[in-house]
Design a protein around this motif. Structure first.
Motif, PDB file in Angstrom:
ATOM      1  N   ASP A  98       6.608   3.012  -2.766  1.00 19.08           N
ATOM      2  CA  ASP A  98       6.992   4.090  -3.678  1.00 19.08           C
ATOM      3  C   ASP A  98       6.172   5.366  -3.503  1.00 19.08           C
ATOM      4  N   MET A  99       5.666   5.585  -2.298  1.00 23.77           N
ATOM      5  CA  MET A  99       4.943   6.824  -2.039  1.00 23.77           C
ATOM      6  C   MET A  99       5.896   8.017  -2.081  1.00 23.77           C
ATOM      7  N   TYR A 100       7.154   7.753  -1.790  1.00 30.44           N
ATOM      8  CA  TYR A 100       8.176   8.791  -1.810  1.00 30.44           C
ATOM      9  C   TYR A 100       9.335   8.287  -2.672  1.00 30.44           C
ATOM     10  N   HIS A 102       0.817  -1.221   0.000  1.00 33.33           N
ATOM     11  CA  HIS A 102       0.000   0.000   0.000  1.00 33.33           C
ATOM     12  C   HIS A 102       0.845   1.263   0.000  1.00 33.33           C
ATOM     13  N   MET A 103       1.972   1.235   0.693  1.00 32.05           N
ATOM     14  CA  MET A 103       2.808   2.427   0.814  1.00 32.05           C
ATOM     15  C   MET A 103       4.010   2.418  -0.134  1.00 32.05           C
TER      16      MET A 103
END
Length: 166
Positions: free
Chosen positions: A156-158, A153-154
């Motif tokens: 490559d969010m940054y 879910h998270m």
């Protein structure tokens, strides 16, 4: 600190061999493993393969990537020389990027039965576009199943900075 005895290295045949044969096509049977001396500890093992090559199934042109493999072992660890030869076996294998990373992950799951594993392919641009598939797995009915879901879910969010991408 003690080393590994012959029983613990049972099934490891490629390490130390001088007459290495390089597979000419995809070969999951080349993968070897050995026993984890610390199965009670949760810890990550990470491999970076900056020279991964496969073939585009449509054009036959080579695709280049860095493949990142991170896993939390349970009872078995992958032997690194066999992993190198296995990844090398994709050199003449025609598959899409997404397929390659999923195949790698599934082959390692079959071999190791890890608590957790993730495989991320960072492919160099072809036709002006980069494709970076990511897949993961956490052992069912364990805390690692939730970790896999959370990390997916998270993922490559940054995004990090990559030198050839401005």
């Amino acid at each position: 600190m003690s080393g590994r005895n012959e029983c613990e290295l049972q099934g490891v045949s490629l390490l130390g061999t001088q007459n290495t044969k390089y597979p000419s096509d995809y070969d999951p049977t080349i993968l070897e493993c050995f026993s984890n001396k610390h199965p009670e500890n949760d810890y990550f093992v990470k491999f970076d393969c900056p020279e991964f090559t496969s073939l585009c199934p449509m054009t036959g042109q080579p695709d280049f990537a860095t493949i990142y493999i991170s896993y939390v072992p349970d009872k078995k660890l992958v032997e690194s020389k066999s992993l190198k030869l296995y990844l090398f076996s994709f050199r003449n294998h025609g598959d899409f990027h997404e397929d390659c990373v999923n195949i790698i992950m599934k082959d390692l799951i079959r071999l190791l039965e890890p608590k957790y594993i993730e495989v991320w392919g960072k492919f160099t641009p072809r036709g002006g576009i980069c494709i970076d598939p990511y897949c993961n797995y956490g052992k069912a009915e364990s805390a690692w199943a939730q970790t896999a879901l959370d990390r997916l879910h998270m993922h490559d969010m940054y995004p990090e900075t990559v030198n050839y991408r401005k």
